[in-house]
Design an enzyme around this catalytic site. Structure first.
Site, PDB file in Angstrom:
ATOM      1  N   ASP A  80     -28.185 136.603  -9.082  1.00 34.55           N
ATOM      2  CA  ASP A  80     -29.539 137.229  -8.646  1.00 34.55           C
ATOM      3  C   ASP A  80     -29.747 138.404  -9.850  1.00 34.55           C
ATOM      4  O   ASP A  80     -28.993 139.196  -9.881  1.00 34.55           O
ATOM      5  CB  ASP A  80     -29.375 137.805  -7.354  1.00 34.55           C
ATOM      6  CG  ASP A  80     -30.730 138.458  -7.044  1.00 34.55           C
ATOM      7  OD1 ASP A  80     -31.639 137.868  -6.570  1.00 34.55           O
ATOM      8  OD2 ASP A  80     -30.895 139.853  -7.363  1.00 34.55           O
ATOM      9  N   TYR A  85     -33.221 144.548 -14.740  1.00 34.57           N
ATOM     10  CA  TYR A  85     -31.797 145.154 -15.064  1.00 34.57           C
ATOM     11  C   TYR A  85     -31.139 145.251 -16.340  1.00 34.57           C
ATOM     12  O   TYR A  85     -30.154 145.941 -16.723  1.00 34.57           O
ATOM     13  CB  TYR A  85     -30.875 144.012 -14.264  1.00 34.57           C
ATOM     14  CG  TYR A  85     -31.234 143.945 -12.643  1.00 34.57           C
ATOM     15  CD1 TYR A  85     -32.156 144.770 -11.971  1.00 34.57           C
ATOM     16  CD2 TYR A  85     -30.817 142.679 -12.046  1.00 34.57           C
ATOM     17  CE1 TYR A  85     -32.293 144.579 -10.586  1.00 34.57           C
ATOM     18  CE2 TYR A  85     -31.021 142.611 -10.688  1.00 34.57           C
ATOM     19  CZ  TYR A  85     -31.993 143.376 -10.139  1.00 34.57           C
ATOM     20  OH  TYR A  85     -32.298 143.363  -8.695  1.00 34.57           O
ATOM     21  N   LYS A 114     -36.816 137.813 -11.491  1.00 29.33           N
ATOM     22  CA  LYS A 114     -37.898 138.541 -10.946  1.00 29.33           C
ATOM     23  C   LYS A 114     -39.065 138.930 -11.635  1.00 29.33           C
ATOM     24  O   LYS A 114     -38.722 139.340 -13.130  1.00 29.33           O
ATOM     25  CB  LYS A 114     -37.403 139.625 -10.020  1.00 29.33           C
ATOM     26  CG  LYS A 114     -36.142 139.265  -9.180  1.00 29.33           C
ATOM     27  CD  LYS A 114     -35.648 140.815  -8.480  1.00 29.33           C
ATOM     28  CE  LYS A 114     -34.730 140.445  -7.506  1.00 29.33           C
ATOM     29  NZ  LYS A 114     -33.287 140.288  -8.376  1.00 29.33           N
ATOM     30  N   HIS A 147     -41.035 141.303  -7.902  1.00 27.88           N
ATOM     31  CA  HIS A 147     -39.944 142.255  -7.623  1.00 27.88           C
ATOM     32  C   HIS A 147     -40.299 143.291  -6.570  1.00 27.88           C
ATOM     33  O   HIS A 147     -39.755 143.603  -5.517  1.00 27.88           O
ATOM     34  CB  HIS A 147     -39.486 142.932  -8.839  1.00 27.88           C
ATOM     35  CG  HIS A 147     -38.040 143.731  -8.954  1.00 27.88           C
ATOM     36  ND1 HIS A 147     -37.307 143.643 -10.048  1.00 27.88           N
ATOM     37  CD2 HIS A 147     -37.310 143.993  -7.700  1.00 27.88           C
ATOM     38  CE1 HIS A 147     -36.157 144.178  -9.754  1.00 27.88           C
ATOM     39  NE2 HIS A 147     -35.965 144.353  -8.415  1.00 27.88           N
TER      40      HIS A 147
END
Length: 356
Positions: A80, A85, A114, A147
């Site tokens: 994931d 990130y 996302k 997201h």
């Protein structure tokens, strides 16, 4: 529906064909773990998603490729990630290396990413998705989520990437892009084969019901903060009614947020050290982490913990090998305080109270 995947059945067949060659031993032991891993079937695609995966949030760039590679080596198949990130290139390197080394095939990996808030406009959705796939060095995502249900002012990736909550000038600026517009652009990703499933993250019930009214391709997954301090039982039940699978993030509660110095996390006792969790873990000869993960998976909620420790990697993946009693599930659920650690109303300026 939770079950054993078609992939797992093919894995069992692969086990029969593996020779005793030492080069195959790592793959054989990994195949055994994968073959017994529970899954959830996604609607409307019918694809099966592992119930236990590996979350890439806060995985350092310098170790991310090796971390992903080792997680695959230990049997993880669901990863994931998100462009926010900032480690998608490195995660892709780890996946591609594992494929090249014969540890796994691409179709055995379930990869989630996302869409960030600054790319909600219809003209930006596909562009971002293609950039993210290029960063991974892969042709498709198995699951692509919105997201947050927050549309922010577009920031050119050439100016600032990975994206964040603020413009380069430090301002968080919302824009009038309706979720329906973003969702229609998400549906185009499915039609073009860039993603197999689309879903949502951090959405509440009324917004989900509104989205279902306009969706041609229904959301396959809702990802939410979910742990014993925030059980969100009504929301989970709503998703079950509409055949939307649920994935939990922050399964260990305040732990991930304590290092971020979130005030709400500092006030709550760590779940891994809670007397009730430790007592149940002792009764089953399991770790507190395994109990927290099993509390979710036993109720059909997927989990995405992470760890760099090989022993904990295996323990987390093995969290479905035992059953909690009905009373134990009730005891854990009884810890609910409605405490949310990931709340944009707490850390944005100005606050955005999407969970109000």
């Amino acid at each position: 529906m939770i079950g054993v995947t078609a992939l797992a059945r093919s894995v069992l067949a692969d086990l029969c064909s593996c020779s005793s060659d030492p080069a195959n031993r790592t793959r054989t032991s990994t195949l055994i773990m994968v073959a017994h891993a529970p899954t959830v079937k996604l609607a409307p695609s019918g694809q099966e998603m592992p119930l236990v995966g590996f979350g890439l949030w806060k995985v350092n760039n310098d170790t991310c490729a090796d971390t992903v590679y080792n997680a695959i080596k230990h049997g993880y198949r669901l990863f994931d990630g998100a462009c926010d990130y900032g480690n998608e290139k490195e995660a892709g390197e780890g996946i591609r290396r594992a494929i090249k080394d014969g540890l796994v095939k691409r179709e055995e990996i379930f990869l989630t990413s996302k869409l960030w808030n600054t790319f909600h406009a219809k003209e930006h959705v596909k562009t971002l998705c293609k950039k993210q796939l290029a960063d991974y060095g892969l042709d498709y995502f198995d699951l692509f989520l919105i997201h947050f249900p927050i549309s922010l002012q577009y920031v050119d990736p050439a100016t600032a990437y990975p994206p964040g909550w603020s413009t380069p000038e430090g301002k968080t600026i919302t824009v009038d892009v309706p979720i329906a517009e973003t969702w229609k652009a998400m549906e185009e990703l499915v039609k073009e084969g860039l993603v197999k499933n689309i879903g949502i993250s951090n959405f509440q019930g009324s917004l989900i019901l509104d989205l279902l009214r306009v969706a041609e391709v229904k959301p396959a997954v809702l990802q939410i903060e979910h742990h014993p301090y925030l059980t969100q039982e009504a929301l989970v039940q709503l998703c079950k009614q509409h055949e939307i699978a649920v994935t939990a993030y922050s399964s260990f509660g305040p732990m991930s947020y304590m290092e971020l110095d979130f005030e709400s996390a500092q006030k709550c006792p760590p779940l891994l050290e809670h007397d009730i969790i430790k007592k149940i873990a002792s009764a089953h000869s399991k770790t507190p982490a395994q109990v927290l993960l099993r509390w979710a998976t036993q109720r059909g909620v997927a989990v995405i913990p992470k760890s760099n420790n090989p022993e904990r990697l295996e323990q987390n993946l093995d969290c479905c090998s035992f059953e909690l009693t009905e009373e134990e599930v009730k005891q854990i659920s009884g810890l609910n305080q409605g405490v949310r650690f990931n709340n944009p109303a707490d850390y944005l300026n100005p606050p955005i109270a999407i969970f109000a």
